[in-house]
Design a protein around this motif. Structure first.
Motif, PDB file in Angstrom:
ATOM      1  N   LEU A  61      48.043  54.659  57.080  1.00 52.16           N
ATOM      2  CA  LEU A  61      47.578  53.535  56.269  1.00 52.16           C
ATOM      3  C   LEU A  61      46.109  53.690  55.907  1.00 52.16           C
ATOM      4  CD1 LEU A  61      49.332  50.647  58.193  1.00 52.16           C
ATOM      5  CD2 LEU A  61      49.837  51.362  55.865  1.00 52.16           C
ATOM      6  N   ALA A  62      45.352  54.317  56.784  1.00 53.95           N
ATOM      7  CA  ALA A  62      43.917  54.437  56.549  1.00 53.95           C
ATOM      8  C   ALA A  62      43.575  55.413  55.442  1.00 53.95           C
ATOM      9  CB  ALA A  62      43.214  54.869  57.829  1.00 53.95           C
ATOM     10  N   SER A  63      44.515  56.194  55.004  1.00 51.52           N
ATOM     11  CA  SER A  63      44.225  57.197  53.979  1.00 51.52           C
ATOM     12  C   SER A  63      45.288  57.177  52.893  1.00 51.52           C
ATOM     13  CB  SER A  63      44.181  58.581  54.626  1.00 51.52           C
ATOM     14  OG  SER A  63      43.986  59.558  53.645  1.00 51.52           O
ATOM     15  N   PRO A  64      45.144  56.309  51.896  1.00 53.49           N
ATOM     16  CA  PRO A  64      46.191  56.178  50.900  1.00 53.49           C
ATOM     17  C   PRO A  64      46.392  57.413  50.044  1.00 53.49           C
ATOM     18  CG  PRO A  64      44.268  54.969  50.240  1.00 53.49           C
ATOM     19  CD  PRO A  64      44.009  55.456  51.628  1.00 53.49           C
ATOM     20  N   VAL A  65      45.392  58.251  49.920  1.00 51.16           N
ATOM     21  CA  VAL A  65      45.576  59.499  49.192  1.00 51.16           C
ATOM     22  C   VAL A  65      44.943  60.582  50.055  1.00 51.16           C
ATOM     23  CG1 VAL A  65      45.192  60.743  47.059  1.00 51.16           C
ATOM     24  CG2 VAL A  65      45.408  58.281  47.000  1.00 51.16           C
ATOM     25  N   ARG A  66      45.755  61.111  50.979  1.00 50.60           N
ATOM     26  CA  ARG A  66      45.250  62.062  51.945  1.00 50.60           C
ATOM     27  C   ARG A  66      44.766  63.320  51.243  1.00 50.60           C
ATOM     28  NH1 ARG A  66      49.538  63.938  55.739  1.00 50.60           N
ATOM     29  NH2 ARG A  66      50.145  61.811  55.361  1.00 50.60           N
ATOM     30  N   ALA A  67      43.477  63.579  51.407  1.00 48.53           N
ATOM     31  CA  ALA A  67      42.862  64.771  50.800  1.00 48.53           C
ATOM     32  C   ALA A  67      43.184  64.861  49.311  1.00 48.53           C
ATOM     33  CB  ALA A  67      43.320  66.031  51.532  1.00 48.53           C
ATOM     34  N   GLN A  68      43.279  63.727  48.650  1.00 43.25           N
ATOM     35  CA  GLN A  68      43.560  63.665  47.216  1.00 43.25           C
ATOM     36  C   GLN A  68      44.911  64.269  46.860  1.00 43.25           C
ATOM     37  OE1 GLN A  68      41.550  62.560  44.581  1.00 43.25           O
ATOM     38  NE2 GLN A  68      39.846  61.919  45.814  1.00 43.25           N
ATOM     39  N   GLU A  69      45.769  64.494  47.855  1.00 47.57           N
ATOM     40  CA  GLU A  69      47.022  65.188  47.565  1.00 47.57           C
ATOM     41  C   GLU A  69      48.262  64.339  47.695  1.00 47.57           C
ATOM     42  OE1 GLU A  69      47.114  68.588  50.047  1.00 47.57           O
ATOM     43  OE2 GLU A  69      45.379  69.482  49.101  1.00 47.57           O
ATOM     44  N   GLY A  70      48.214  63.233  48.428  1.00 44.24           N
ATOM     45  CA  GLY A  70      49.450  62.486  48.585  1.00 44.24           C
ATOM     46  C   GLY A  70      49.234  61.080  49.073  1.00 44.24           C
ATOM     47  N   SER A  71      50.202  60.240  48.842  1.00 44.45           N
ATOM     48  CA  SER A  71      50.144  58.863  49.300  1.00 44.45           C
ATOM     49  C   SER A  71      50.765  58.761  50.677  1.00 44.45           C
ATOM     50  CB  SER A  71      50.889  57.968  48.318  1.00 44.45           C
ATOM     51  OG  SER A  71      50.257  57.982  47.075  1.00 44.45           O
ATOM     52  N   THR A  72      50.667  57.583  51.266  1.00 45.41           N
ATOM     53  CA  THR A  72      51.228  57.371  52.590  1.00 45.41           C
ATOM     54  C   THR A  72      52.220  56.239  52.567  1.00 45.41           C
ATOM     55  OG1 THR A  72      49.501  55.850  53.176  1.00 45.41           O
ATOM     56  CG2 THR A  72      49.087  58.165  53.665  1.00 45.41           C
ATOM     57  N   ALA A  73      52.945  56.112  53.663  1.00 47.16           N
ATOM     58  CA  ALA A  73      54.072  55.186  53.716  1.00 47.16           C
ATOM     59  C   ALA A  73      53.708  53.734  53.503  1.00 47.16           C
ATOM     60  CB  ALA A  73      54.771  55.351  55.058  1.00 47.16           C
ATOM     61  N   GLY A  74      52.590  53.263  54.002  1.00 47.09           N
ATOM     62  CA  GLY A  74      52.300  51.844  53.909  1.00 47.09           C
ATOM     63  C   GLY A  74      51.573  51.425  52.656  1.00 47.09           C
ATOM     64  N   MET A  75      50.639  52.224  52.182  1.00 45.75           N
ATOM     65  CA  MET A  75      49.785  51.838  51.071  1.00 45.75           C
ATOM     66  C   MET A  75      50.147  52.608  49.806  1.00 45.75           C
ATOM     67  SD  MET A  75      46.083  51.387  52.706  1.00 45.75           S
ATOM     68  CE  MET A  75      45.665  49.986  53.689  1.00 45.75           C
ATOM     69  N   LEU A  76      51.300  52.327  49.295  1.00 47.26           N
ATOM     70  CA  LEU A  76      51.776  53.054  48.122  1.00 47.26           C
ATOM     71  C   LEU A  76      51.337  52.404  46.821  1.00 47.26           C
ATOM     72  CD1 LEU A  76      55.318  53.885  49.472  1.00 47.26           C
ATOM     73  CD2 LEU A  76      53.346  55.390  49.338  1.00 47.26           C
ATOM     74  N   GLY A  77      50.659  51.273  46.919  1.00 45.30           N
ATOM     75  CA  GLY A  77      50.149  50.629  45.714  1.00 45.30           C
ATOM     76  C   GLY A  77      51.209  49.930  44.886  1.00 45.30           C
ATOM     77  N   LEU A  78      52.386  49.704  45.452  1.00 43.46           N
ATOM     78  CA  LEU A  78      53.442  48.989  44.738  1.00 43.46           C
ATOM     79  C   LEU A  78      53.189  47.485  44.869  1.00 43.46           C
ATOM     80  CD1 LEU A  78      56.441  51.193  45.889  1.00 43.46           C
ATOM     81  CD2 LEU A  78      55.321  51.212  43.666  1.00 43.46           C
ATOM     82  N   PRO A  79      53.751  46.669  43.992  1.00 45.79           N
ATOM     83  CA  PRO A  79      53.489  45.223  44.049  1.00 45.79           C
ATOM     84  C   PRO A  79      53.969  44.595  45.360  1.00 45.79           C
ATOM     85  CG  PRO A  79      54.520  45.820  41.967  1.00 45.79           C
ATOM     86  CD  PRO A  79      54.576  47.034  42.842  1.00 45.79           C
ATOM     87  N   LEU A  80      53.152  43.695  45.887  1.00 47.22           N
ATOM     88  CA  LEU A  80      53.551  42.928  47.063  1.00 47.22           C
ATOM     89  C   LEU A  80      54.593  41.890  46.665  1.00 47.22           C
ATOM     90  CD1 LEU A  80      50.026  42.332  48.630  1.00 47.22           C
ATOM     91  CD2 LEU A  80      51.800  43.875  49.480  1.00 47.22           C
ATOM     92  N   VAL A  81      55.426  41.525  47.614  1.00 50.03           N
ATOM     93  CA  VAL A  81      56.433  40.479  47.399  1.00 50.03           C
ATOM     94  C   VAL A  81      56.086  39.357  48.385  1.00 50.03           C
ATOM     95  CG1 VAL A  81      58.884  39.902  47.357  1.00 50.03           C
ATOM     96  CG2 VAL A  81      58.139  42.227  46.748  1.00 50.03           C
ATOM     97  N   ILE A  82      55.250  38.441  47.926  1.00 48.23           N
ATOM     98  CA  ILE A  82      54.751  37.382  48.793  1.00 48.23           C
ATOM     99  C   ILE A  82      55.691  36.178  48.747  1.00 48.23           C
ATOM    100  CG2 ILE A  82      52.819  35.814  49.262  1.00 48.23           C
ATOM    101  CD1 ILE A  82      52.237  38.804  49.806  1.00 48.23           C
ATOM    102  N   ARG A  83      56.307  35.911  49.889  1.00 48.40           N
ATOM    103  CA  ARG A  83      57.147  34.722  50.077  1.00 48.40           C
ATOM    104  C   ARG A  83      56.720  34.108  51.403  1.00 48.40           C
ATOM    105  NH1 ARG A  83      61.397  38.156  48.066  1.00 48.40           N
ATOM    106  NH2 ARG A  83      61.808  37.561  45.916  1.00 48.40           N
ATOM    107  N   GLU A  84      56.355  32.836  51.379  1.00 48.10           N
ATOM    108  CA  GLU A  84      55.937  32.153  52.609  1.00 48.10           C
ATOM    109  C   GLU A  84      57.005  32.343  53.685  1.00 48.10           C
ATOM    110  OE1 GLU A  84      53.042  30.643  53.231  1.00 48.10           O
ATOM    111  OE2 GLU A  84      52.325  31.042  51.193  1.00 48.10           O
ATOM    112  N   GLY A  85      56.596  32.818  54.853  1.00 51.02           N
ATOM    113  CA  GLY A  85      57.531  33.041  55.948  1.00 51.02           C
ATOM    114  C   GLY A  85      58.381  34.293  55.806  1.00 51.02           C
ATOM    115  N   GLY A  86      58.095  35.127  54.795  1.00 49.86           N
ATOM    116  CA  GLY A  86      58.890  36.327  54.554  1.00 49.86           C
ATOM    117  C   GLY A  86      58.610  37.427  55.562  1.00 49.86           C
ATOM    118  N   TRP A  87      59.636  38.208  55.834  1.00 50.35           N
ATOM    119  CA  TRP A  87      59.507  39.333  56.759  1.00 50.35           C
ATOM    120  C   TRP A  87      60.511  40.423  56.400  1.00 50.35           C
ATOM    121  CZ3 TRP A  87      64.035  40.371  59.310  1.00 50.35           C
ATOM    122  CH2 TRP A  87      64.960  39.328  59.419  1.00 50.35           C
TER     123      TRP A  87
END
Length: 196
Positions: free
Chosen positions: A15-41
């Protein structure tokens, strides 16, 4: 180090490195839209060399830090002999990227929460734009979902759905793959999960 601790450490590093060495994204911070729903999990299972581990992402309350407003996104993992360890990310805006994390709070049972305002200071570059692979429907956790699949550098792929709270992720492949197994709004996301 226990399996759950290992998974949490790996996820935090990723998560701390969204573009590791400018070569790739990581599992958590892919920059896709959040889906915010109160109480969502959303509950996921991840496989590692030590076996499967479940983790939960939750939508938290609104918050402020440094005069800026955001929404708390919470990652929880059950750690044997420790309990439920959580990482709370105060995220500004509509996408989960390193430059939008205002504050990281680590919560370990029996210890005072630790705040890290500069946890992502070295990862302030915006993520690369993913390439659209396909759109369709899939049955996940007993529900039919509209799913969009994206490709990232280094062979990482992510499936995203507007029906899945928090990150919208259905499945992520790559160095630390994980897959959705349950999701909802309200209730206990850990219900029915055996304690380690």
């Amino acid at each position: 180090m226990s399996r759950a601790w290992a998974v949490l450490v790996v996820l935090l590093c990723l998560l701390a490195s969204p573009v590791r060495a400018q070569e790739g994204s990581t599992a958590g911070m892919l920059g896709l839209p959040l889906v915010i729903r109160e109480g969502g999990w959303a509950r996921y299972v991840t496989e590692s060399s030590t076996g499967p581990t479940q983790l939960v992402f939750k939508v938290g309350a609104r918050g402020k830090y440094g005069g800026r407003s955001g929404r708390w996104l919470i990652l929880e993992v059950e750690v044997p002999s420790t309990g439920r360890v959580a990482l709370h990310f105060l995220v500004e805006g509509e996408r989960f990227t390193a430059d939008k994390v205002l504050l990281l709070r680590t919560v370990v049972p029996g210890q005072a929460p630790r705040d890290s305002p500069d946890a992502f200071a070295g990862a302030k570059k915006p993520p690369r734009q993913p390439r659209l692979l396909r759109q369709g429907t899939e049955t996940v956790a007993g529900r039919k979902l509209d799913v969009t699949e994206y490709s990232y550098p280094e062979g990482l792929t992510a499936e995203w759905s507007p029906s899945v709270p928090v990150l919208g992720l259905v499945r992520v492949s790559g160095p630390q793959p994980f897959q959705l197994i349950a999701f909802g709004v309200g209730g206990d996301p850990w219900k029915g999960v055996a304690q380690p």
